[in-house]
Structure formats: C-alpha cells, structure tokens
Scaffold this motif. Structure first.
Motif, PDB file in Angstrom:
ATOM      1  N   ARG A 218      -2.519 -15.646   7.474  1.00 30.02           N
ATOM      2  CA  ARG A 218      -1.292 -16.439   7.554  1.00 30.02           C
ATOM      3  C   ARG A 218      -0.115 -15.721   6.887  1.00 30.02           C
ATOM      4  N   SER A 219      -0.295 -15.254   5.666  1.00 31.58           N
ATOM      5  CA  SER A 219       0.841 -14.774   4.875  1.00 31.58           C
ATOM      6  C   SER A 219       0.990 -13.268   4.797  1.00 31.58           C
ATOM      7  N   ALA A 220      -0.090 -12.525   5.117  1.00 34.36           N
ATOM      8  CA  ALA A 220      -0.144 -11.067   4.965  1.00 34.36           C
ATOM      9  C   ALA A 220      -0.352 -10.636   3.508  1.00 34.36           C
ATOM     10  N   TRP A 221      -0.728 -11.557   2.638  1.00 32.39           N
ATOM     11  CA  TRP A 221      -1.013 -11.253   1.245  1.00 32.39           C
ATOM     12  C   TRP A 221      -2.207 -10.305   1.152  1.00 32.39           C
ATOM     13  N   VAL A 222      -2.054  -9.232   0.380  1.00 35.50           N
ATOM     14  CA  VAL A 222      -3.125  -8.249   0.201  1.00 35.50           C
ATOM     15  C   VAL A 222      -3.891  -8.576  -1.081  1.00 35.50           C
ATOM     16  N   ALA A 223      -5.174  -8.860  -0.937  1.00 38.82           N
ATOM     17  CA  ALA A 223      -6.009  -9.153  -2.100  1.00 38.82           C
ATOM     18  C   ALA A 223      -6.292  -7.869  -2.877  1.00 38.82           C
ATOM     19  N   ASP A 224      -6.539  -8.014  -4.155  1.00 40.91           N
ATOM     20  CA  ASP A 224      -6.836  -6.882  -5.030  1.00 40.91           C
ATOM     21  C   ASP A 224      -8.310  -6.518  -4.881  1.00 40.91           C
ATOM     22  N   MET A 225      -8.605  -5.697  -3.891  1.00 36.39           N
ATOM     23  CA  MET A 225      -9.995  -5.383  -3.583  1.00 36.39           C
ATOM     24  C   MET A 225     -10.757  -4.768  -4.764  1.00 36.39           C
ATOM     25  N   PRO A 226     -10.239  -3.720  -5.412  1.00 34.85           N
ATOM     26  CA  PRO A 226     -11.008  -3.124  -6.515  1.00 34.85           C
ATOM     27  C   PRO A 226     -11.291  -4.101  -7.646  1.00 34.85           C
ATOM     28  N   ALA A 227     -10.284  -4.876  -8.051  1.00 36.69           N
ATOM     29  CA  ALA A 227     -10.462  -5.786  -9.183  1.00 36.69           C
ATOM     30  C   ALA A 227     -11.390  -6.941  -8.841  1.00 36.69           C
ATOM     31  N   ILE A 228     -11.245  -7.512  -7.642  1.00 38.04           N
ATOM     32  CA  ILE A 228     -12.108  -8.624  -7.243  1.00 38.04           C
ATOM     33  C   ILE A 228     -13.546  -8.148  -7.068  1.00 38.04           C
ATOM     34  N   THR A 229     -13.708  -6.977  -6.484  1.00 40.73           N
ATOM     35  CA  THR A 229     -15.058  -6.415  -6.327  1.00 40.73           C
ATOM     36  C   THR A 229     -15.709  -6.197  -7.691  1.00 40.73           C
TER      37      THR A 229
END
Length: 410
Positions: A181-192
C-alpha cells in the motif's frame, strides 16, 4: 506551475543515464502514461523474437532432447542469476518455479515444520492478501496462533513492533519487505536479527522489492525469501516466482510438496521420495520453462544497467512524483501516503483522495494507467527502465485535470 514541472521533467530525462533503455520496451499507442509497472511490467521488444526462437529452436527442433540439454538445469541456473544480479545471494540458494502463492506456502510450511515446540506465526495484518491467506491457512492446518501486527497503512512494519511480538513460541515471521500500500521499506537486517535472537525464522516477500531495490540477502543473514517476476522483472502475466533458501537451512528444511522434479534422481522413477541435495529439493513439478524466456531478457537489461543505477533512477522517479503531488495535486486535497524519506520508500507512490476509484476508471479511458487500491489509494508504480519523467508528469497532470472536474468524476 505546470510549465516549471514540464521543464523539470525534461531536464531530468535529459540527465538520465538510463533513459535509452526505454526504447527496449513494447509501447501501445493507446497508452500515454503507464503508471502500473510495479503490477505488470511492459514486455520487451526482444521477447517477441525470443519466444519465436524458443518455439522454432529449443522446443520445435530439439523437442524432448532439450530437457537433457538445457531445461533440467534452468530453474537453478536462472535462480543463481537472479541471486547474483538482484538479491545479493551466492549461488545455490535461489530456484525458479511455481507461483508466488505456492512458493510462499512451500517455504513457510517447511519453516514451521522445522521449528518443533513453537506454535506462533508473526505476520502483518496489512500485507498483501496472498501472504495473509497463506498464513491463515497454515495456522489452521497446524493449530498455530497468528500474532497479527497492526500498522499504519501509510507506513509499515517497524522493528519495535516485531520485537514486541516475538517470544519463545515464535516459529516464523512472514513479512513483505515493501508494503504494497505505502511502499514502506522494512528494516530487513534488523528485523531478521531480532527474530534470530528469539529463535525464529523469517520469510521475506520480495515481490515489490526485486528489480527495484539493491538487495543483500546474504549480508542480512536472511533465512527465506520469495518474489514474483512479472513486476519489475517483466516476465509477463503468470511468470513463475523464485524462492531463496539460505544454504545453512537447506538440509534442515523438508519440502512439503514432494514432486518428482525435486527428487534426487527424477528419472529413476523410484518407489520412495528421496530429496535432491541443495536448493533443487525445493522444486516440485515440471518447471515452467516457457515462462522463463521473457524473464531472461529483462535480466539481461537489469544486469547491463546495474541494480544500483536502477535503484537511483527509482528514487528519482518516485521523488519527482512526490514533487508533482506537492505542486499540482495537494491543492485538490490529495494526500501523500508514502514515505518522503527515499531510504524508506520503495518503487511506487500512493496518493489518497476519496474520488480516486472513479478517477482511476476515467484515467484508463484516457490512456493513463495507474492502479487503484482500496479504500481510496491511487498507486503510481514506476518501473525504472521503462518509465520517463515526462511520462510521470503526463499521468499525474491527467489526475489533476480530472480532480478539477470532481462532480463529473463522481
């Protein structure tokens, strides 16, 4: 104001080092502005020839012999190329085959089976329906609980939210890297990393990322990922998806849809299933060889351009769309529902207005093709190699024109 924007678009196009790639794509005379490249990419001109050559050559001439000569290795060979060019993934970890939904199910199911004693899944309540439906189905199938993350549709999942939902019972975290919906990029390294600290595995949906962002799965220590190839990879409607399984997990995970092509020796026609070694074990049925032909053409283009340059163009295009919004559309009550910070923004921009459902239908009649996402979002999807800045302005100027006729639009 529109004159200034026209000059600005012309300057950006003149300075664009990737502008010449636009000539490689098929154009329709009836479409003056295609703003849906993140939903279905334009076909490449060369694909016309490539498909004909495939029919006359590998298929028509070599017939069944082509399986031994080239097709058996196509899912892993093409997977390795996607991994190298776009995913930041070493060889032997990516495979092409199945739809996105099926690949999501396979990898999520395998991950859950590999986490005995854990019975919770963390997922986002605002992610694309396929992701949510797969999670719902797996939870019901296994008697698991889903911890749904509620997010602001104008942003996306944040590290703090995920961390708060994690616990000793968390088996899997399944999230979209970019919020559709928003194009927000999640923080892949930190969340992983946070999920790993809790003992959980993470499955990333890269459908809105691959081909638009410079990804680094290995560096982020990603576990699993899935992505479609008909958006920024221009593979065409129904093009097969890809799956990524980190090398360290491949022997631990069991393929949930055991098909003959994922067996150690498919042509042995054995009595019992014995999985192939490595990433090949995640193949199920006969690979969609025909669907891989257009994808190869786009990979040639992306590799030639370089994903870092593609990302830079994507940032510039979405930034210009926001600029046009601020100067032309905000006055009509249009609200920006995507991050202004380019580091947090993917390859599309969402604009909100209560009349956008009707406006979108009328835009299509005028040859301007954006996407509509309920409740009232107009999604401007900008495929970097096929889209010019002038095309963006043409489309958004048509939006402004229609909003100026709001009673008619309604």
């Amino acid at each position: 104001m529109t004159e200034r924007l026209s000059t600005r678009a012309a300057e950006l196009d003149a300075a664009d080092p990737l502008a010449h790639f636009a000539d490689a794509f098929v154009r329709s005379e009836g479409v003056v502005s295609y703003l849906d490249g993140n939903s279905l990419g334009r076909p490449l001109r060369v694909t016309r020839t490539g498909l004909a050559d495939f029919v006359d050559g590998a298929w028509g001439e070599r017939l069944i012999r082509a399986w031994d000569e080239q097709w058996m290795e196509a899912p892993t060979e093409l997977g390795d190329r996607i991994g190298r060019v776009l995913l930041g993934a070493a060889a032997g970890q990516t495979v092409v085959g199945d739809s996105t939904s099926v690949m999501l199910y396979k990898l999520a199911s395998a991950a859950l089976a590999a986490q005995p004693g854990r019975d919770e899944i963390v997922a986002c309540a605002d992610d694309f329906p396929t992701d949510r439906f797969v999670v719902e189905g797996l939870a019901a199938e296994r008697g698991h609980t889903v911890r749904w993350l509620s997010v602001d549709p104008r942003t996306g999942v944040r590290l703090e939210q995920v961390r708060a939902a994690l616990g000793e019972r968390t088996a899997l975290v399944l999230l979209s890297h970019i919020a559709y919906r928003s194009a927000w990029v999640a923080d892949m390294p930190a969340i992983t990393a946070a999920a790993h600290e809790a003992g959980a595995l993470v499955l990333w949906d890269l459908s809105h990322s691959v081909g638009a962002l410079d990804l680094a799965l290995d560096a982020a220590e990603a576990d699993l990922a899935v992505g479609c190839t008909y958006k920024y990879l221009n593979g065409g409607p129904g093009a097969p998806a890809f799956g990524y399984v980190a090398a360290r997990l491949q022997e631990r995970l069991r393929q949930p849809i055991q098909g003959w092509m994922g067996a150690a020796d498919p042509f042995a026609m054995g009595e019992r299933y014995e999985p192939a070694t490595g990433i090949r074990r995640f193949i199920s049925g006969t690979p969609p060889i025909l669907g891989m032909v257009p994808m190869r053409d786009m990979l040639d283009l992306l590799e030639s351009a370089g994903i870092a340059a593609v990302r830079a163009k994507s940032v510039a295009l979405t930034g210009f769309a926001i600029e046009v919004h601020d100067e032309l559309l905000a006055a009509y009550g249009v609200e920006l529902a995507s991050p202004r910070d380019a580091a947090l923004r993917g390859g599309h921009v969402i604009l909100d207005h209560p009349d956008f459902r009707a406006v979108t239908a009328r835009l299509w009649e005028r040859g301007v093709i954006p996407d509509f996402r309920p409740p009232h979002g107009l999604r401007v999807g900008l495929s970097p190699l096929s889209t010019s800045f002038a095309e963006v302005l043409t489309g958004l100027r048509a939006v402004a024109d229609l909003l100026g006729e709001v009673p008619a639009a309604r």
